[in-house]
Design a protein around this motif. Structure first.
Motif, PDB file in Angstrom:
ATOM      1  N   ALA A  66      -8.842  -1.244 -15.071  1.00  0.00           N
ATOM      2  CA  ALA A  66      -9.862  -2.308 -14.783  1.00  0.00           C
ATOM      3  C   ALA A  66      -9.620  -2.977 -13.447  1.00  0.00           C
ATOM      4  O   ALA A  66     -10.843  -2.899 -12.554  1.00  0.00           O
ATOM      5  N   LEU A  67      -8.522  -3.091 -12.803  1.00  0.00           N
ATOM      6  CA  LEU A  67      -8.179  -3.487 -11.465  1.00  0.00           C
ATOM      7  C   LEU A  67      -9.023  -2.546 -10.354  1.00  0.00           C
ATOM      8  O   LEU A  67      -9.536  -3.164  -9.447  1.00  0.00           O
ATOM      9  N   ALA A  68      -8.616  -1.352 -10.596  1.00  0.00           N
ATOM     10  CA  ALA A  68      -8.988  -0.161  -9.697  1.00  0.00           C
ATOM     11  C   ALA A  68     -10.669  -0.146  -9.591  1.00  0.00           C
ATOM     12  O   ALA A  68     -11.204  -0.249  -8.657  1.00  0.00           O
ATOM     13  N   PHE A  69     -11.042  -0.365 -10.884  1.00  0.00           N
ATOM     14  CA  PHE A  69     -12.719  -0.441 -10.955  1.00  0.00           C
ATOM     15  C   PHE A  69     -13.231  -1.478 -10.341  1.00  0.00           C
ATOM     16  O   PHE A  69     -14.253  -1.339  -9.580  1.00  0.00           O
ATOM     17  N   ASN A  70     -12.697  -2.777 -10.342  1.00  0.00           N
ATOM     18  CA  ASN A  70     -13.172  -3.886  -9.361  1.00  0.00           C
ATOM     19  C   ASN A  70     -12.790  -3.701  -7.900  1.00  0.00           C
ATOM     20  O   ASN A  70     -13.788  -4.152  -7.121  1.00  0.00           O
ATOM     21  N   ILE A  71     -11.768  -3.004  -7.517  1.00  0.00           N
ATOM     22  CA  ILE A  71     -11.799  -2.719  -6.116  1.00  0.00           C
ATOM     23  C   ILE A  71     -12.725  -1.874  -5.727  1.00  0.00           C
ATOM     24  O   ILE A  71     -13.285  -1.913  -4.683  1.00  0.00           O
ATOM     25  N   TRP A  72     -13.046  -0.599  -6.576  1.00  0.00           N
ATOM     26  CA  TRP A  72     -14.213   0.338  -6.395  1.00  0.00           C
ATOM     27  C   TRP A  72     -15.427  -0.409  -5.802  1.00  0.00           C
ATOM     28  O   TRP A  72     -16.146  -0.230  -5.048  1.00  0.00           O
ATOM     29  N   GLU A  73     -15.701  -1.522  -6.903  1.00  0.00           N
ATOM     30  CA  GLU A  73     -17.011  -2.106  -6.769  1.00  0.00           C
ATOM     31  C   GLU A  73     -16.786  -2.944  -5.427  1.00  0.00           C
ATOM     32  O   GLU A  73     -18.038  -2.851  -4.727  1.00  0.00           O
ATOM     33  N   SER A  84     -19.284  -4.286   8.714  1.00  0.00           N
ATOM     34  CA  SER A  84     -18.593  -3.872   7.361  1.00  0.00           C
ATOM     35  C   SER A  84     -17.841  -5.158   6.583  1.00  0.00           C
ATOM     36  O   SER A  84     -17.804  -5.517   5.601  1.00  0.00           O
ATOM     37  N   ILE A  85     -17.199  -5.840   7.723  1.00  0.00           N
ATOM     38  CA  ILE A  85     -16.382  -6.774   7.376  1.00  0.00           C
ATOM     39  C   ILE A  85     -17.078  -8.090   6.788  1.00  0.00           C
ATOM     40  O   ILE A  85     -16.683  -8.759   5.621  1.00  0.00           O
ATOM     41  N   THR A  86     -17.955  -8.214   7.472  1.00  0.00           N
ATOM     42  CA  THR A  86     -18.989  -9.391   7.177  1.00  0.00           C
ATOM     43  C   THR A  86     -19.613  -9.175   5.813  1.00  0.00           C
ATOM     44  O   THR A  86     -19.827 -10.106   4.885  1.00  0.00           O
ATOM     45  N   ILE A 120      -5.641  -8.482  -2.088  1.00  0.00           N
ATOM     46  CA  ILE A 120      -6.260  -7.354  -2.009  1.00  0.00           C
ATOM     47  C   ILE A 120      -7.468  -7.176  -1.044  1.00  0.00           C
ATOM     48  O   ILE A 120      -7.741  -6.485   0.186  1.00  0.00           O
ATOM     49  N   LEU A 121      -8.493  -8.442  -1.057  1.00  0.00           N
ATOM     50  CA  LEU A 121      -9.444  -8.421  -0.112  1.00  0.00           C
ATOM     51  C   LEU A 121      -9.073  -8.473   1.453  1.00  0.00           C
ATOM     52  O   LEU A 121      -9.273  -7.737   2.337  1.00  0.00           O
ATOM     53  N   VAL A 122      -7.767  -9.339   1.535  1.00  0.00           N
ATOM     54  CA  VAL A 122      -7.259  -9.341   2.954  1.00  0.00           C
ATOM     55  C   VAL A 122      -6.697  -7.990   3.325  1.00  0.00           C
ATOM     56  O   VAL A 122      -7.260  -7.533   4.779  1.00  0.00           O
ATOM     57  N   ILE A 123      -6.069  -7.260   2.579  1.00  0.00           N
ATOM     58  CA  ILE A 123      -5.754  -5.804   2.909  1.00  0.00           C
ATOM     59  C   ILE A 123      -6.593  -5.049   3.181  1.00  0.00           C
ATOM     60  O   ILE A 123      -6.552  -4.409   4.314  1.00  0.00           O
ATOM     61  N   LEU A 124      -7.952  -5.000   2.449  1.00  0.00           N
ATOM     62  CA  LEU A 124      -8.982  -4.276   2.715  1.00  0.00           C
ATOM     63  C   LEU A 124      -9.688  -4.640   4.267  1.00  0.00           C
ATOM     64  O   LEU A 124      -9.940  -3.453   4.971  1.00  0.00           O
ATOM     65  N   VAL A 125      -9.539  -5.838   4.398  1.00  0.00           N
ATOM     66  CA  VAL A 125     -10.107  -6.335   5.970  1.00  0.00           C
ATOM     67  C   VAL A 125      -9.383  -5.664   6.873  1.00  0.00           C
ATOM     68  O   VAL A 125      -9.670  -5.301   7.729  1.00  0.00           O
ATOM     69  N   GLN A 126      -8.137  -5.870   6.683  1.00  0.00           N
ATOM     70  CA  GLN A 126      -7.202  -5.434   7.546  1.00  0.00           C
ATOM     71  C   GLN A 126      -7.289  -3.916   7.853  1.00  0.00           C
ATOM     72  O   GLN A 126      -7.342  -3.336   8.855  1.00  0.00           O
ATOM     73  N   VAL A 127      -7.385  -3.081   6.952  1.00  0.00           N
ATOM     74  CA  VAL A 127      -7.514  -1.609   6.790  1.00  0.00           C
ATOM     75  C   VAL A 127      -8.755  -1.347   7.671  1.00  0.00           C
ATOM     76  O   VAL A 127      -8.909  -0.455   8.541  1.00  0.00           O
ATOM     77  N   ILE A 128      -9.944  -1.887   7.290  1.00  0.00           N
ATOM     78  CA  ILE A 128     -11.257  -1.593   7.776  1.00  0.00           C
ATOM     79  C   ILE A 128     -11.166  -1.841   9.550  1.00  0.00           C
ATOM     80  O   ILE A 128     -11.409  -1.032  10.302  1.00  0.00           O
TER      81      ILE A 128
END
Lengths: 252, 341
Positions: free
Chosen positions: A29-36, A176-178, A217-225
């Motif tokens: 469920a979590l992975a699906f939400n991250i994927w979305e 992308s981040i915005t 998780i959102l913060v990590i995604l932004v950092q990675v991008i």
């Protein structure tokens, strides 16, 4: 023992801990939400560039003294449209483009439907980012290209875009981040993703642990991008030779 | 006869920027001819219109009036497309080099050929040869950011030669370079002019650049040609104020002199060595003169330059000296009445 922690969390406003832990430990469920959270903004970014990149180029080349000047009226209209779209708050824009989503996708609700308002909101933003990048271009180099017999199209494709590549990549990272941030807001109109999870579960059902987890998780995604974007931009920039690159790394 | 040899003919060219009261007349009624194979200089102070003039030669600036003929073709009558083709034969280098910073040197030299549709393999081969020609064969894979100013200008020259141009326009090409590098770049231009027969047009504000490589020069002042001719002639005998300002940029330094003494400027027009003059003046006439200032140099193997002489205070001695100098070959004398002011 666990009873004790549960009551402690409840005391801090964290309710229904078992339910929250159940959601967070349900990897699917979590992975699906991250994927979305990733694919919706990614597609929106792609579509925003399909519209915004040519628009940004025209904003630079079409002006008076540009490589391919356009009628002033047309340029004024373009600039006004870009400014108008950029000044509408995203939440309101999402509601405003519902008819458009219905026209394009046949539906105005759901995860896929949020791609339409995201694109509409991001395209003028992308156009401005592209415009800013291209304005950094040295006029002299364009003049040299003209002196060599380049057509306006060749100047754009062979001179402006390749020469501004590092800056355009930075713009892409920024966009992308915005758009990822906008995408999180799309939860409000029924879009999926971590934004929706934080909003619906975290706020709506008062599941604070889930909310913080989604935000982290959102913060990590932004950092990675951001890290990937910056590294790509620096690596592609031939104005910085290897010596200064290593010096820069040392100073960091 | 000369008309048929002219590669660039500019006739009654004017360029005005803006309109109405704010109009700036950058160039006014310029006519000049540049011969095939020569190195032609255009010199002037900042704002004289040199850069506008050179941009009118490849129509980067469209003249307000007049015609520009390059190799017999009237550029002002061409369509945009035809003009782009014509520009391959009249290329340009710049003060700021204007290289593509994200391409290697080899790819920079390939660029104009890419635009002209030359097959990639052929373009690379020629680009390699051109880099060898400008002495940068080993820098093919380097990026411009890794090169010095002089090397960048060499790459720009190689790039400008890629489409086998008939004319190479140099817009302040050495102004951003140090004196030693300037001399080497000018040497390269001279060599290319000699070996390839390419006509070179040099725009500069430095007289030293003109004397180093040009055969003829036009002095631009306030948007029109003040003086034009052989470099040697103009150097030895500038007739207009604009030319004098350029030939003697610092003026001449004042030396203590009796107020009553007459001052003359003598010009060496080549052919004569200047050193013995003062000595023979003393020996033959028994007259001593003061050298107040001198600016003499070697142009094209001949001595040219000027000397500012303070004549003896005694009127008869002064007249004696003056007539002696006047009698010399290849020397012109001109009195400087306002020297003491």
């Amino acid at each position: 023992m666990s009873e004790f922690f549960i009551s402690l969390f409840e005391g801090w406003g964290f309710l229904k801990v078992p339910e929250q832990i159940e959601y967070l430990s349900d990897f699917g469920a979590l992975a699906f939400n991250i994927w979305e959270t990733i694919y919706v903004p990614a597609l929106a970014t792609l579509f925003a560039y399909i519209i915004g990149l040519p628009l940004g180029i025209i904003l630079v080349t079409g002006e008076e003294g540009g490589v391919s000047p356009m009628p002033k009226v047309l340029m004024d209209v373009l600039n006004t449209i870009v400014n108008l779209l950029r000044s509408v708050p995203f939440l309101i824009l999402m509601v405003m483009v519902i008819p458009l989503s219905r026209l394009i996708l046949g539906t105005s609700v759901g995860t896929a439907a949020t791609i339409v308002p995201l694109t509409v909101a991001a395209a003028p933003y992308v156009a401005r980012l592209v415009e800013i990048s291209l304005r950094e271009m040295d006029r002299g180099v364009i003049e040299a290209a003209q002196a060599m017999g380049c057509s306006p199209w060749q100047i754009v494709t062979k001179v402006m875009l390749p020469e501004c590549r590092p800056s355009l990549i930075n713009g892409l990272t920024n966009a992308s981040i915005t758009i990822l941030g906008y995408g999180a807001m799309a939860g409000a109109i029924g879009g999926g993703g971590l934004g929706s999870v934080a909003l619906m579960r975290g706020h709506g059902r008062n599941q604070k642990i889930v909310m913080y987890a989604a935000v982290i998780i959102l913060v990590i995604l932004v950092q990675v991008i951001q890290s990937i974007g910056t590294a790509w931009s620096v690596k592609s920039d031939r104005r910085i030779n290897n010596n200064t690159k290593s010096k820069r790394r040392k100073s960091l | 006869m000369r008309v048929s040899e002219a590669i660039i003919q500019i006739q009654h060219l004017s360029k005005t920027f803006g309109g109405g009261e704010d109009a700036v007349h950058a160039l006014e009624d310029i006519s000049l001819e540049i011969q095939q194979g020569e190195i032609f200089g255009i010199i002037g102070l900042s704002g004289a219109g040199k850069s506008t003039l050179v941009r009118c030669m490849n129509l980067l600036e469209r003249p307000t009036a007049g015609t520009v003929l390059v190799d017999g073709q009237d550029l002002t009558s061409l369509s945009e497309k035809e003009l782009r083709l014509a520009r391959r034969k009249i290329t340009m280098i710049f003060q700021g080099f204007n290289l593509l910073m994200q391409r290697t040197c080899l790819k920079n030299v390939c660029f104009p050929m890419e635009i002209a549709g030359v097959p990639s393999a052929q373009a690379k081969k020629r680009a390699g040869e051109l880099l060898e020609l400008v002495g940068l064969g080993e820098k093919a894979a380097a990026y411009p950011a890794q090169l010095s100013g002089g090397q960048k200008q060499r790459v720009a020259i190689a790039r400008a030669l890629a489409t086998e141009p008939k004319v190479l326009l140099c817009d302040e090409a050495t102004s951003a370079l140090d004196p030693t590098t300037t001399v080497s770049i000018l040497g390269l231009l001279k060599e290319l002019n000699h070996r390839l027969g390419v006509t070179v047009v040099v725009i500069t504000h430095q007289m030293s650049v003109i004397e180093e490589i040009c055969s003829r020069v036009a002095i631009l002042d306030g948007g029109s040609v003040a003086e034009m001719g052989e470099v040697q002639e103009i150097f030895s005998n500038p007739t207009t104020d604009a030319a004098r300002r350029l030939v003697y940029p610092g003026g001449v330094s004042a030396v203590q002199m009796p107020e009553s003494a007459r001052v003359v400027r003598i010009s060496f027009n080549g052919g004569t060595a200047y050193d013995p003059l003062i000595a023979s003046l003393a020996i033959d006439c028994g007259v001593k003169v003061n050298i107040l200032g001198a600016d003499t140099r070697n142009v094209g193997g001949k001595a040219v330059g000027t000397m500012l002489l303070g004549l003896p205070a005694h009127p008869s001695e002064a007249a004696k000296a003056l007539s002696y100098i006047r009698a010399q070959k290849n020397i012109t004398v001109e009195e400087v009445p306002d020297y003491h002011e």
